[in-house]
Design an enzyme around this catalytic site. Structure first.
Site, PDB file in Angstrom:
ATOM      1  N   HIS A  91       6.390  18.309   1.379  1.00 60.29           N
ATOM      2  CA  HIS A  91       5.012  17.870   0.159  1.00 60.29           C
ATOM      3  C   HIS A  91       4.696  16.855   0.016  1.00 60.29           C
ATOM      4  O   HIS A  91       3.333  16.864   0.469  1.00 60.29           O
ATOM      5  CB  HIS A  91       5.083  18.502  -1.287  1.00 60.29           C
ATOM      6  CG  HIS A  91       4.320  18.744  -1.946  1.00 60.29           C
ATOM      7  ND1 HIS A  91       2.841  19.382  -1.184  1.00 60.29           N
ATOM      8  CD2 HIS A  91       3.642  17.934  -3.067  1.00 60.29           C
ATOM      9  CE1 HIS A  91       1.568  18.700  -2.372  1.00 60.29           C
ATOM     10  NE2 HIS A  91       2.744  17.924  -3.447  1.00 60.29           N
ATOM     11  N   SER A  94      16.186  -7.369   0.324  1.00 64.04           N
ATOM     12  CA  SER A  94      15.314  -8.742  -0.758  1.00 64.04           C
ATOM     13  C   SER A  94      15.462  -9.964  -0.252  1.00 64.04           C
ATOM     14  O   SER A  94      17.046  -9.803   0.325  1.00 64.04           O
ATOM     15  CB  SER A  94      16.209  -8.546  -1.782  1.00 64.04           C
ATOM     16  OG  SER A  94      15.884  -9.622  -2.963  1.00 64.04           O
ATOM     17  N   HIS A 124       2.722   5.267  -3.296  1.00 61.03           N
ATOM     18  CA  HIS A 124       3.148   6.337  -3.057  1.00 61.03           C
ATOM     19  C   HIS A 124       4.082   6.157  -3.903  1.00 61.03           C
ATOM     20  O   HIS A 124       5.541   6.593  -3.343  1.00 61.03           O
ATOM     21  CB  HIS A 124       3.318   6.723  -1.650  1.00 61.03           C
ATOM     22  CG  HIS A 124       1.732   7.136  -1.203  1.00 61.03           C
ATOM     23  ND1 HIS A 124       0.783   8.103  -1.113  1.00 61.03           N
ATOM     24  CD2 HIS A 124       1.152   5.784  -0.557  1.00 61.03           C
ATOM     25  CE1 HIS A 124      -0.058   7.729  -0.484  1.00 61.03           C
ATOM     26  NE2 HIS A 124      -0.085   6.171  -0.542  1.00 61.03           N
ATOM     27  N   HIS A 149       0.800  14.775   1.832  1.00 62.38           N
ATOM     28  CA  HIS A 149      -0.089  13.879   1.441  1.00 62.38           C
ATOM     29  C   HIS A 149      -0.312  12.794   1.604  1.00 62.38           C
ATOM     30  O   HIS A 149      -0.767  12.360   1.856  1.00 62.38           O
ATOM     31  CB  HIS A 149      -0.210  14.122  -0.192  1.00 62.38           C
ATOM     32  CG  HIS A 149      -1.145  13.495  -0.920  1.00 62.38           C
ATOM     33  ND1 HIS A 149      -2.231  13.951  -1.506  1.00 62.38           N
ATOM     34  CD2 HIS A 149      -0.551  12.381  -2.031  1.00 62.38           C
ATOM     35  CE1 HIS A 149      -2.637  13.255  -2.222  1.00 62.38           C
ATOM     36  NE2 HIS A 149      -1.936  12.571  -2.516  1.00 62.38           N
ATOM     37  N   ARG A 178      -3.480   8.310   4.263  1.00 62.86           N
ATOM     38  CA  ARG A 178      -3.073   6.950   5.479  1.00 62.86           C
ATOM     39  C   ARG A 178      -3.488   7.185   6.730  1.00 62.86           C
ATOM     40  O   ARG A 178      -3.627   6.682   7.467  1.00 62.86           O
ATOM     41  CB  ARG A 178      -2.068   6.876   5.069  1.00 62.86           C
ATOM     42  CG  ARG A 178      -1.852   6.561   3.727  1.00 62.86           C
ATOM     43  CD  ARG A 178      -2.631   5.141   2.969  1.00 62.86           C
ATOM     44  NE  ARG A 178      -1.678   4.660   1.955  1.00 62.86           N
ATOM     45  CZ  ARG A 178      -2.445   3.932   1.181  1.00 62.86           C
ATOM     46  NH1 ARG A 178      -3.456   3.410   2.035  1.00 62.86           N
ATOM     47  NH2 ARG A 178      -2.176   3.507  -0.381  1.00 62.86           N
ATOM     48  N   ARG A 222      11.504 -17.730  -1.479  1.00 61.79           N
ATOM     49  CA  ARG A 222      11.071 -16.904  -1.034  1.00 61.79           C
ATOM     50  C   ARG A 222       9.221 -17.043  -1.074  1.00 61.79           C
ATOM     51  O   ARG A 222       8.542 -16.262  -0.733  1.00 61.79           O
ATOM     52  CB  ARG A 222      11.367 -15.151  -1.232  1.00 61.79           C
ATOM     53  CG  ARG A 222      10.971 -15.472  -2.644  1.00 61.79           C
ATOM     54  CD  ARG A 222      11.547 -14.033  -2.951  1.00 61.79           C
ATOM     55  NE  ARG A 222      11.773 -14.152  -4.080  1.00 61.79           N
ATOM     56  CZ  ARG A 222      12.231 -12.728  -5.201  1.00 61.79           C
ATOM     57  NH1 ARG A 222      12.437 -11.171  -4.245  1.00 61.79           N
ATOM     58  NH2 ARG A 222      12.074 -12.371  -6.278  1.00 61.79           N
ATOM     59  N   GLN A 246       0.749  -1.066   0.007  1.00 64.60           N
ATOM     60  CA  GLN A 246       0.073   0.154  -0.035  1.00 64.60           C
ATOM     61  C   GLN A 246       0.858   1.239   0.308  1.00 64.60           C
ATOM     62  O   GLN A 246       0.180   2.242  -0.590  1.00 64.60           O
ATOM     63  CB  GLN A 246      -0.788  -0.044   1.140  1.00 64.60           C
ATOM     64  CG  GLN A 246      -1.992  -0.687   1.600  1.00 64.60           C
ATOM     65  CD  GLN A 246      -2.832  -1.121   2.342  1.00 64.60           C
ATOM     66  OE1 GLN A 246      -2.259   0.005   4.046  1.00 64.60           O
ATOM     67  NE2 GLN A 246      -4.186  -0.995   2.455  1.00 64.60           N
TER      68      GLN A 246
END
Length: 179
Positions: A130, A44, A35, A134, A139, A112, A31
């Site tokens: 900025h 990783s 952005h 946002h 969120r 994995r 989620q």
């Protein structure tokens, strides 16, 4: 400052940058990474198999009747206990399968596959003020998923407010406390 923020003159806020080291469940990270104004560098599992741990919710929420992507209320205690038990078993079995694959010589990048969405991941994220405002605005909203709201609120309270107190005050004045 208040004038600039109120009238959305954002370039001065784009000059201030924040960098965070985040540890969160994979489903929250996905989620977050929607952005695209952030820069990310995620650990990783192709390169490491250490420090694997899993998120287990303290409460199981019910599906919202009015918002198909939201939740409201809590699942009955008996069912919640059973779900927590199942999740713990799922995590244990996932690690067994993952380790069996590694022991069989399977590459980490493929092993994995056995790891679930509830696994924690870590990443470094860089963002300007900025775009951070946002992010926290979206969120921290009541209809955002609870788990990401916790992170957004912590970032705003523990980092934005101390680093940019006047900006945080102006932001709350014009965008949070509108009512």
């Amino acid at each position: 400052l208040f004038y600039l923020l109120r009238h959305r003159h954002t370039t001065p806020f784009e000059m201030v940058e924040f960098k965070f080291r985040i540890k969160c469940p994979l489903f929250v990270a996905r989620q977050w990474m929607r952005h695209r104004t952030w820069n990310y560098n995620e650990v990783s599992r192709r390169y490491t198999s250490v420090d694997i741990d899993f998120y287990e919710p303290l409460a199981w929420r019910q599906q919202s009747a009015s918002n198909k992507q939201g939740s409201e209320g809590q699942v009955e205690a008996g069912a919640a206990g059973k779900l927590s038990q199942l999740l713990g078993e799922h995590h244990r079995r996932s690690m067994e399968f993952y380790n069996q694959a590694l022991e069989a010589g399977v590459a980490k990048e493929q092993a994995r596959i056995f790891l679930p969405q509830s696994m924690y991941t870590q990443f470094i994220g860089k963002v300007d003020a900025h775009n951070l405002l946002h992010f926290v605005g979206l969120r921290m909203a009541p209809d955002a998923q609870y788990e990401i709201r916790v992170y957004a609120r912590a970032i705003f309270e523990e980092f934005v407010k101390p680093a940019l107190p006047w900006t945080a005050e102006a932001y709350e004045t014009y965008f949070v406390n509108k009512g």
